[in-house]
Design a protein around this motif. Structure first.
Motif, mmCIF file in Angstrom:
data_model
loop_
_atom_site.group_PDB
_atom_site.id
_atom_site.type_symbol
_atom_site.label_atom_id
_atom_site.label_comp_id
_atom_site.label_asym_id
_atom_site.label_seq_id
_atom_site.Cartn_x
_atom_site.Cartn_y
_atom_site.Cartn_z
ATOM 1 N N LYS A 57 11.424 -6.490 -1.176
ATOM 2 C CA LYS A 57 10.572 -7.590 -1.614
ATOM 3 C C LYS A 57 9.121 -7.367 -1.164
ATOM 4 O O LYS A 57 8.187 -7.542 -1.921
ATOM 5 N N GLN A 58 8.972 -6.960 0.116
ATOM 6 C CA GLN A 58 7.634 -6.744 0.647
ATOM 7 C C GLN A 58 6.892 -5.672 -0.151
ATOM 8 O O GLN A 58 5.716 -5.809 -0.474
ATOM 9 N N GLN A 59 7.625 -4.615 -0.484
ATOM 10 C CA GLN A 59 7.015 -3.526 -1.244
ATOM 11 C C GLN A 59 6.521 -4.019 -2.598
ATOM 12 O O GLN A 59 5.426 -3.695 -3.052
ATOM 13 N N ILE A 60 7.339 -4.862 -3.253
ATOM 14 C CA ILE A 60 6.986 -5.382 -4.575
ATOM 15 C C ILE A 60 5.741 -6.257 -4.486
ATOM 16 O O ILE A 60 4.839 -6.186 -5.335
ATOM 17 N N ILE A 61 5.673 -7.054 -3.429
ATOM 18 C CA ILE A 61 4.489 -7.900 -3.240
ATOM 19 C C ILE A 61 3.255 -7.052 -2.929
ATOM 20 O O ILE A 61 2.178 -7.266 -3.484
ATOM 21 N N ASP A 62 3.429 -6.047 -2.078
ATOM 22 C CA ASP A 62 2.304 -5.157 -1.756
ATOM 23 C C ASP A 62 1.777 -4.425 -2.987
ATOM 24 O O ASP A 62 0.577 -4.173 -3.105
ATOM 25 N N ASP A 63 2.686 -4.107 -3.902
ATOM 26 C CA ASP A 63 2.264 -3.388 -5.106
ATOM 27 C C ASP A 63 1.358 -4.214 -6.011
ATOM 28 O O ASP A 63 0.749 -3.684 -6.937
ATOM 29 N N SER A 64 1.293 -5.534 -5.769
ATOM 30 C CA SER A 64 0.447 -6.385 -6.613
ATOM 31 C C SER A 64 -0.987 -6.422 -6.101
ATOM 32 O O SER A 64 -1.800 -7.201 -6.594
ATOM 33 N N SER A 65 -1.285 -5.594 -5.108
ATOM 34 C CA SER A 65 -2.630 -5.584 -4.534
ATOM 35 C C SER A 65 -3.360 -4.288 -4.870
ATOM 36 O O SER A 65 -2.740 -3.229 -5.035
ATOM 37 N N LEU A 66 -4.682 -4.372 -4.972
ATOM 38 C CA LEU A 66 -5.465 -3.158 -5.204
ATOM 39 C C LEU A 66 -5.364 -2.207 -4.013
ATOM 40 O O LEU A 66 -5.620 -1.006 -4.140
ATOM 41 N N LEU A 67 -4.973 -2.767 -2.848
ATOM 42 C CA LEU A 67 -4.800 -1.896 -1.674
ATOM 43 C C LEU A 67 -3.692 -0.871 -1.894
ATOM 44 O O LEU A 67 -3.682 0.174 -1.248
ATOM 45 N N SER A 68 -2.791 -1.159 -2.828
ATOM 46 C CA SER A 68 -1.708 -0.201 -3.092
ATOM 47 C C SER A 68 -2.245 1.077 -3.738
ATOM 48 O O SER A 68 -1.556 2.098 -3.751
ATOM 49 N N ILE A 69 -3.465 1.023 -4.321
ATOM 50 C CA ILE A 69 -4.047 2.257 -4.867
ATOM 51 C C ILE A 69 -5.372 2.585 -4.154
ATOM 52 O O ILE A 69 -6.293 3.147 -4.729
ATOM 53 N N LYS A 70 -5.418 2.189 -2.890
ATOM 54 C CA LYS A 70 -6.619 2.365 -2.079
ATOM 55 C C LYS A 70 -7.148 3.814 -2.116
ATOM 56 O O LYS A 70 -8.341 4.053 -2.353
ATOM 57 N N ASP A 71 -6.267 4.768 -1.888
ATOM 58 C CA ASP A 71 -6.713 6.163 -1.821
ATOM 59 C C ASP A 71 -7.366 6.597 -3.126
ATOM 60 O O ASP A 71 -8.355 7.333 -3.129
ATOM 61 N N TYR A 72 -6.795 6.111 -4.228
ATOM 62 C CA TYR A 72 -7.371 6.455 -5.525
ATOM 63 C C TYR A 72 -8.751 5.834 -5.687
ATOM 64 O O TYR A 72 -9.719 6.510 -6.052
ATOM 65 N N LEU A 73 -8.858 4.528 -5.390
ATOM 66 C CA LEU A 73 -10.122 3.814 -5.601
ATOM 67 C C LEU A 73 -11.248 4.382 -4.741
ATOM 68 O O LEU A 73 -12.391 4.507 -5.188
ATOM 69 N N LEU A 74 -10.904 4.720 -3.491
ATOM 70 C CA LEU A 74 -11.930 5.216 -2.570
ATOM 71 C C LEU A 74 -12.639 6.462 -3.091
ATOM 72 O O LEU A 74 -13.838 6.636 -2.888
#
Lengths: 260, 443
Positions: B354-371
């Motif tokens: 559940k936590q993983q699914i919720i975390d995936d709804s954040s832009l932080l989940s693609i932080k490395d890409y965005l940076l």
């Protein structure tokens, strides 16, 4: 003589429309057919919706079945007739000409607005609409140019539905009119009355006797113009409850206009 | 009769009673509304808007697309059977193309999408406008799961639609691809761009994200609360609030009889005269969001036969009355849907926690890409009410040297302001790196 003949013919048309409306009203709304053997939904309506709570979305709509059919009919008419006509009109008639035509006919509607402001004993609106009509009819060259808005006489829309509302007539059942869309019994009666006032005015006061084709052209143009002004497109709200939402918005909007 | 409809639609935007409010603006930024809620509701007053051609002056063509292998659409949603709607505003010569993605609950013809069409067409781009994956037309025609809200899945659906449009319109001469989105559409733009790095179909030159949530589920819960916390006496008393609003609008209209209620600045003028108070405006924003989310939930429920609001296998036709379901749907928050439908579904589909699914709804989940994605820019506002305190700083950190943060504008309220439009166009047209706006401190 000829005028009274036309009036009788028009009156017959209204009566016919009402009879058809009443006949159609025989169809009532179809409730959802919930399968008997199925388990109830996780959040059943019966758990959430309470009898003692008032929901604004519940507008009085005893003819919902008919109204929903007409709503769908209107959506199809929009797709296959009104919008294509509108597009052609906008593509092939240059803007200055469209504006001139729009102003000319809108000016005639100012006459209707003046009559209705008067009937509501609204001095400000009557003076505004009357002066608007006069200045546009004269300086504005029979209404082709809208000079009145610049002179401080903007359009203040008053129709006979509003007049009846002002005098305390209730809105009655909600009605979706073919082509014209959301209305109610009071406003439909008002629309027919305005139609009568303006027809009478056009035939008797403008020297249009014997040119009734012109009158039909007026209403065709009215339809195109009215449609052109509204960006609304059927079923593009993204809401499965569009019918309910439009019903509420129309009803609330009219309350604001009438000033109840 | 039809005319009053357009007014009534705008009425929904002002279910408020209205206190004098002097507009104070920051020295460097001339957008006039410094109240975050007012900005969100009113948008940009006419005299502050960018000068652009009108919608009627640009060549917008509407199209529909059939996405292969899609499920049959039930009778109750018969009107969506024509396919996925989108529009192209094309230049008559070779030009760069912008794909634009709408925000939650907005279709491809919404006002903000028209802004993109007008602004980018004038700047020499082809513009393709796409509906949000949260609206019925998209859910029913182009979503593989029809359980909207998953940034990754919804973005792949969007990507495939874009690819299909590219292949279908061979008549367009395209030099390069660009991508823009606002609100949820901005988050999806980031995920689409990331997906494209693997597929190499578009190779976007630039991507612009306007007012994205940092965490979708945080923002959703803020919006849920805006409605539920601000109706006096709770949602069962919504009718009282609604009637009060109508009474207030009526009174304002009466005392300003010559002001056209359909004119663009009616509500701006009303607001300047009498401030409706933050809680009323929050309730209104919450209501607008609730309407979008409940539409989405009802469609997903019926289409997937989930038995959530509607019992499984209920027969509904073209003219079935949906009034009772509209009442029950308006009472279910997006957060309820996340908890009861969304999370269980995606646990089943992916096997994640559940936590993983919720975390995936954040832009932080693609932080490395965005940076490291130097071609992606952020446009946001310090006072965006859908963000939790501190989230704006986290967002800024994700786009080093690429974030333009305005001091106010609420949630997407300043998109039509002239500086904002100029910035969007500059960001795409020139290859300059985005600058930084004076921002002051958050809150």
């Amino acid at each position: 003589m000829k005028n009274s003949f036309i009036k009788t013919a028009l009156l017959r048309q209204y009566i016919l429309i009402f009879v058809v409306l009443l006949l159609l009203s025989a169809c009532s709304a179809v409730p959802p057919q919930e399968a008997a053997h199925e388990e109830p939904a996780m959040h059943p309506v019966s758990d959430i919706v309470k009898d003692d709570v008032i929901y604004p979305i519940d507008v009085y709509d005893p003819w919902e079945g008919m109204n929903r059919h007409i709503y769908i009919f209107n959506a199809h008419m929009d797709d296959y007739v009104l919008l294509p006509v509108l597009e052609a009109y906008q593509n092939y008639v240059p803007f200055f000409l469209r504006r001139g035509i729009h102003n000319f006919y809108s000016n005639l509607t100012s006459f209707e607005h003046t009559v209705n402001s008067g009937l509501q004993l609204n001095g400000e609106a009557t003076a505004n609409n009357g002066l608007r009509f006069l200045s546009n009819s004269t300086i504005g060259l029979f209404g082709v140019f809208d000079v009145a808005t610049g002179m401080g006489f903007p359009e203040m829309k008053e129709d006979f539905g509003q007049t009846m509302g002002y005098w305390g007539v209730g809105e009655g059942p909600y009605i979706v009119l073919p082509l014209l869309g959301p209305s109610n019994l009071r406003d439909t009666t008002g629309l027919a009355t305005d139609f009568f006032i303006i027809s009478d005015f056009l035939l008797n006061e403008t020297g249009m006797n014997g040119n009734e084709g012109w009158l039909y052209f007026y209403y065709m143009r009215y339809g195109v113009d009215a449609r052109a002004k509204v960006p609304f497109r059927y079923y593009e709200s993204g809401s499965p409850f569009e019918y309910e939402t439009m019903r509420l918005l129309y009803t609330s909007g009219r309350k604001v206009m009438i000033g109840e | 009769m039809i005319r009053s409809l357009s007014f009534t639609l705008s009425l929904l935007l002002l279910m408020t009673s209205i206190a004098a409010q002097a507009a104070q603006h920051s020295k460097d930024y001339g957008y006039p509304l410094d109240n975050r809620y007012a900005a969100t509701i009113i948008g940009t007053p006419a005299e502050y808007k960018a000068e652009l051609p009108t919608y009627q002056q640009i060549p917008v063509e509407e199209y529909t697309l059939k996405v292969p292998g899609h499920r049959e659409i039930p009778d109750v949603f018969w009107y969506e059977r024509k396919g996925l709607r989108y529009a192209i505003t094309a230049q008559d010569k070779k030009a760069p193309l912008v794909f634009a993605i709408a925000g939650t609950g907005a279709g491809h013809r919404s006002a903000k999408m028209r802004l993109f069409q007008r602004a980018f067409y004038q700047a020499g781009f082809h513009v393709v406008t796409l509906s949000s994956p949260t609206v019925s037309n998209f859910i029913l025609n182009a979503s593989k799961t029809a359980i909207p809200g998953n940034l990754k899945d919804d973005s792949i659906d969007l990507f495939q639609v874009m690819e299909q449009i590219k292949n279908k319109h061979t008549e367009l001469e395209i030099s390069d691809y660009y991508l823009i989105g606002y609100s949820l559409g901005a988050s999806q733009a980031a995920f689409v761009a990331r997906h494209d790095e693997q597929k190499n179909v578009f190779q976007f030159k630039k991507v612009m994200m306007i007012n994205p949530p940092l965490s979708l589920f945080n923002s959703v819960s803020i919006l849920d609360n805006m409605l539920e916390d601000n109706i006096p006496g709770g949602l069962d008393n919504f009718n009282d609030s609604y009637n009060k609003t109508i009474t207030n609008v009526t009174a304002y209209h009466k005392s300003n009889a010559k002001m056209n209620i359909m004119s663009a600045d009616f509500f701006y003028n009303a607001y300047r005269e009498k401030d409706p108070g933050d809680y009323n405006m929050q309730a209104l924003i919450g209501m607008a969001f609730r309407m979008s989310s409940s539409n989405m939930i009802f469609i997903s429920d019926v289409f997937n036969n989930l038995g959530y609001l509607v019992p499984k296998n209920t027969m509904m036709g073209k003219t079935t009355s949906l009034t009772e379901y509209s009442k029950s749907a308006r009472r279910v928050g997006f957060s309820d849907y996340v908890e009861e439908i969304y999370v269980p579904f995606f646990i089943g589909k992916t096997g994640s926690s559940k936590q993983q699914i919720i975390d995936d709804s954040s832009l932080l989940s693609i932080k490395d890409y965005l940076l490291q994605a130097e071609h992606i820019g952020l446009m946001h506002n310090l006072d965006d009410p859908i963000l939790e305190p501190g989230e704006i700083d986290t967002l800024k950190g994700l786009f080093p040297e690429r974030a333009m943060i305005y001091p106010h504008g609420g949630h997407c309220g300043n998109m039509e302001y002239k500086d904002n439009v100029a910035y969007m166009i500059d960001f795409f047209s020139q290859n300059k790196k985005p600058g930084k706006m004076t921002s002051g401190s958050a809150e």
